[in-house]
Scaffold this motif. Structure first.
Motif, PDB file in Angstrom:
ATOM      1  N   PRO C 206       0.827  -1.221   0.000  1.00 23.24           N
ATOM      2  CA  PRO C 206       0.000   0.000   0.000  1.00 23.24           C
ATOM      3  C   PRO C 206       0.858   1.267   0.000  1.00 23.24           C
ATOM      4  N   ASN C 243     -10.226  -1.648  -7.525  1.00 23.40           N
ATOM      5  CA  ASN C 243     -11.226  -1.469  -6.465  1.00 23.40           C
ATOM      6  C   ASN C 243     -11.140  -2.531  -5.387  1.00 23.40           C
ATOM      7  N   TRP C 253      -2.387  -3.151  -4.608  1.00 24.19           N
ATOM      8  CA  TRP C 253      -2.607  -1.726  -4.401  1.00 24.19           C
ATOM      9  C   TRP C 253      -2.278  -0.898  -5.639  1.00 24.19           C
TER      10      TRP C 253
ATOM     11  N   ILE D 209      -2.101   6.272   1.201  1.00 27.61           N
ATOM     12  CA  ILE D 209      -2.999   5.221   1.701  1.00 27.61           C
ATOM     13  C   ILE D 209      -2.873   5.125   3.222  1.00 27.61           C
ATOM     14  N   LYS D 213      -5.736   5.775   6.126  1.00 28.45           N
ATOM     15  CA  LYS D 213      -6.004   4.837   7.231  1.00 28.45           C
ATOM     16  C   LYS D 213      -5.862   5.538   8.574  1.00 28.45           C
ATOM     17  N   VAL D 263     -11.615   5.824  -5.253  1.00 20.56           N
ATOM     18  CA  VAL D 263     -11.237   4.402  -5.202  1.00 20.56           C
ATOM     19  C   VAL D 263     -10.362   4.144  -3.964  1.00 20.56           C
ATOM     20  N   TRP D 264      -9.404   5.031  -3.754  1.00 23.69           N
ATOM     21  CA  TRP D 264      -8.523   4.853  -2.581  1.00 23.69           C
ATOM     22  C   TRP D 264      -9.329   4.843  -1.289  1.00 23.69           C
ATOM     23  N   GLU D 266     -12.464   4.194  -0.779  1.00 22.25           N
ATOM     24  CA  GLU D 266     -13.284   2.987  -0.645  1.00 22.25           C
ATOM     25  C   GLU D 266     -12.421   1.784  -0.282  1.00 22.25           C
ATOM     26  N   LYS D 267     -11.223   1.765  -0.881  1.00 19.31           N
ATOM     27  CA  LYS D 267     -10.342   0.617  -0.651  1.00 19.31           C
ATOM     28  C   LYS D 267      -9.882   0.536   0.811  1.00 19.31           C
ATOM     29  N   VAL D 268      -9.766   1.681   1.464  1.00 22.11           N
ATOM     30  CA  VAL D 268      -9.385   1.607   2.880  1.00 22.11           C
ATOM     31  C   VAL D 268     -10.610   1.539   3.798  1.00 22.11           C
TER      32      VAL D 268
END
Lengths: 329, 329, 329, 329
Positions: C206, C243, C253, D209, D213, D263-264, D266-268
């Motif tokens: 990531p 996604n 990632w 990312i 988080k 997208v980022w 949502e991905k986290v």
């Protein structure tokens, strides 16, 4: 009484805007996980007992030889029985005596006797910051309060004593009297207190010199140490290290003579060391009761000869030494 | 002799494929930055002196009362003068005697006298793993080698002694004799050694009980402790803590009687404790020399009465105690 | 073959007397408890399987596209069956191919194809110190050995791959090829290696920039990075972050275009960045086998259109980039 | 105004008896040595400047687009000149505007314009706990207060901004608005806040990312993130990583398109991600002034073509995204 009694918050609160604030992180770090570490099951049980003590308003603290809390309305007979039953969950009660809403807690020790012998010999506690290392139930913390101390902290790693203290503290959250369930090695070097008490700890330490240094690090310049410990009769080179047990206690290491102890104190930098009280403990001052049903002094002495322990050592002789640290560093 | 003498690599090498390998990280962690910490200037100087000692091949180690290294070719007169000058950079030389390519290093102590008194009383060192805590110049490490020990580690935090040892060790990189410049508190709890020596350390410790426990944690089941320390005459409750200095040493804490010391040893779990050597140090055994030009014993005694120190305490009496840990855990 | 095969001791040994010795504590610290941490049950099982592989003398290592070990005496039919059964405990076998005493291990990947495409484009490995980050079974470590590398270290935190490697390593303890079961974040900043490989790792991170910096910290001045990763077609601003899954992998990632990746490399300080190999992976290069019975590439592509993954992204396109760090700092 | 203004004590006080109390040790640990670490000389200077601001009673806080403090008695002309001179020690003033006892601080940014665009699109702050990550001068903290937030914490590691904030905070010690001079990586994972703002930080992070988080870990279940960052035009796979500088800023890493950023997010694990504001920054919204005399936006754009930066990238386009974390965990 607050139904959301939070001893930690109250303690942190007391540090804010004082010289102790800089140790907030140290203290919070030590105290953070206290509820959930060690014997959690026991703590959870005692914690629940504590919370089920009666909710009373207008609780009065009355300190004489007996440390008492009382309310306008007496407990009903049922409440009284329930309360006694709860308080007995916190047995053995060693340091006292206490009165809890007219329930007299007859503790193993008449700690008031010692207090009364010692108090005349120490500097006034009026408006002082005081630490009691190994404070037990905290009985003496209340006596220090009575003597006018401004900020009072007791430390003792024994959970049971922590809960005994909280039985009373919860009714007086506003008082600047705090019990931290930690040992002295967990204390930052505050050099903050005007008076440091330590009664009944030194002989349990395998490293008494380190302990004396730790006590010294808590004292502000000019501060006074009040140290009570077991001693033996003898000269500067007399130190008893009992082979195994002493008066049935398995964790006794160094019992020096008063003269030897004063050498130690001077060697770590204390000044003006004086023995202000010394005496063989009587079986009246330390005895079993309904609230401390274990064996007590009488059982630890040679039944034929009360001047000896059952192991054949000299019977418990206790001395109180006062000592000071220099006024300026 | 290797021109790339690396004492750390040699030590790590000695741990591989032994039970000590699991402590590699601990040791490497402690030793990593040794050159660049503490008194770096002094270390750099001594390190250069060490590197400028003569390069010789076929160096022979010959151990008798004098620990000697010698080469086929004697040093030229110029080399000899230069070498003496270098070795004197490492003064004071306390533990010995040594002979370095025919240069006799007359140390403060006749350490061989003590060794010869003690050796008959301890278990054979043949093929044993041995630790010497507070090993000084490492003189006794060589005597342990002579006695057949298989793996020999000395520890001592004093840099100067480290370099004294390396003066010899550099000519014998292959020998399983190692000096670690650390104190015992930096050692992991190895429970590895068959024999642990500690001579001349205990009375410098303010926490002698902790020290005895630390020694115990280095011993394998069934292992033997050889403990030499200052003692006083007296019974089980006699312990001298000198007010300030003792025989001019400022860092002396507890000097127990032999009987008191044996109580301490038993209390921390040693068995079979025996005093195998005791005696007042003579001014022949400890004296100044060309290689140790500070004051020595004769200066520390009452000139009128050699049975007293100049402070008026009993003159230095030294005892060697052996003790064991249980064979099975 | 040594029956006391100790991979850690062999690795520590390889560090002594090199510039890496100073990291001994760091490595020992990370590796110390490896057997007893994480999935201990699995490790114990695999460890026993490993120990039950045949004991053979005179084992020959023969490296071509297939990495082979063989012995003078072929395995009996019974031994062969048993050995196959043991090796299958280490499935899935992904990187290879290998031959183990005439047993052909057909791995998921034809890793030799990639190696042969890449090798002509990188600096000679002759006498070089090489690190492979995310080395899998270690197949490429052997190819690096074949290419003349002097000291070869692979790291990969996946236990299974560690044991796959040890199946071979145990027959060649003397070779300077080592597998450490750690991730790159556990490596000290060595700045030691002449060449650092990382194949198939970047897109799992990531934090790809941090990863590139970590790779850089392993390279000596003038050293070369060989980086293989998934890429997408596109310009400097094209970066696919899928996604959810990409080709069924849940932990993907950042998949940059080659041009974007080169910007990243330059931005963290790499020089001379070049794409030396790029291509869509064929279902011949990556496929299931008796030794890797999970689904493989063919199952991850859109069955109707092999230029797309089943999620509808561009099919796996893999590029190899070489880059350098400046010669002097 | 208290002459003993203690920002730390006030902050700790605000944590007591809240769910944040358990992080007291973490915060105190981070904040303890703040005065004496980093650029101490600069801090000491600014601290003195801060203390020499006028002492006023009955200071009124008045928040509109301009955050104002004022007193009943206007400053004398001499006090005014002195005060301006002090405030200019805290230049550059970037986020504002402010009014300080009738002195208008014209900051680089019209932060009120953004606030007014964004506020209608976010959940009500009424009685909410709010964190602003990268809060600059703290201008928005006051706007959050105006919007009814109950407990407001801003964090920013830049010392200068800390002192800008304290210029105002010192006149309102009782307000539950706090500025901690730390970065988000120093925050414990509180999962405490109802709303977390982060404006102008993401593109400075090499690990966006991880940053997302970290923001998520501060949000209570059901909480809302308000994220403002530079974006580029493009689709889901468009991410600009500028080679060296972007609009003269050297520390710019990832500038995603809005679609890529979503997208980022949502991905986290964020939900309900929406872009609520987007636009090219105008040279009216960001410009130099007497209070920020460095170059500003107009200098960072291609003079021939304001749709490009002087490096040739797309001119600064800023988007505000809102996103939520799930209500129950």
């Amino acid at each position: 009484m607050s139904s959301k009694f939070k001893w930690r918050s109250l303690f942190y609160q007391s540090l804010l805007n004082t010289k102790m604030e800089k140790y907030l992180a140290d203290f919070a770090d030590k105290l953070n996980d206290w509820d959930t570490c060690g014997n959690v099951k026991e703590k959870t049980k005692l914690s629940k007992q504590l919370a089920s003590l009666p909710e009373c308003n207008n609780v009065q603290l009355d300190i004489n030889d007996i440390v008492s809390i009382a309310s306008d309305l007496p407990l009903s007979e049922g409440e009284r029985r329930k309360t006694i039953s709860i308080l007995k969950q916190f047995m053995p009660w060693r340091k006292g005596p206490f009165s809890f809403f007219d329930i007299h807690i007859k503790t193993e020790w008449r700690s008031d006797w010692k207090w009364n012998r010692v108090l005349p010999h120490i500097k006034s506690l009026k408006n002082k910051k005081v630490l009691d290392v190994g404070c037990g139930s905290g009985y003496h913390l209340f006596r220090m309060h009575q003597a006018g101390a401004l900020q009072i902290i007791g430390i003792d790693p024994t959970s049971l004593f922590f809960y005994q203290f909280q039985c009373f503290k919860r009714y007086m959250p506003e008082q600047n009297i705090h019990f931290l369930p930690i040992g002295i090695e967990a204390m930052p070097s505050t050099q903050y207190f005007d008076c440091v008490f330590s009664m009944g700890v030194l002989y349990h330490r395998p490293d008494p010199i380190k302990f004396l240094k730790e006590l010294k690090q808590q004292l502000a310049p000019g501060g006074q140490l009040v140290l009570e410990t077991l001693v033996v009769e003898g000269d500067k080179t007399t130190v008893l290290v009992p082979n195994e047990r002493y008066a049935q206690m398995s964790n006794v290491w160094f019992i020096p003579s008063v003269k030897a102890l004063i050498v130690w104190l001077e060697k770590v930098g204390f000044e003006d060391c004086k023995c202000v009280d010394i005496g063989f403990t009587s079986t009246d001052e330390q005895q079993s009761s309904e609230w401390m049903q274990n064996q007590s002094l009488v059982d630890f002495l040679d039944p034929e000869n009360h001047s000896l322990t059952i192991e054949g050592y000299q019977a418990p002789l206790r001395a109180v030494i006062t000592a000071s640290v220099a006024s300026t560093k």
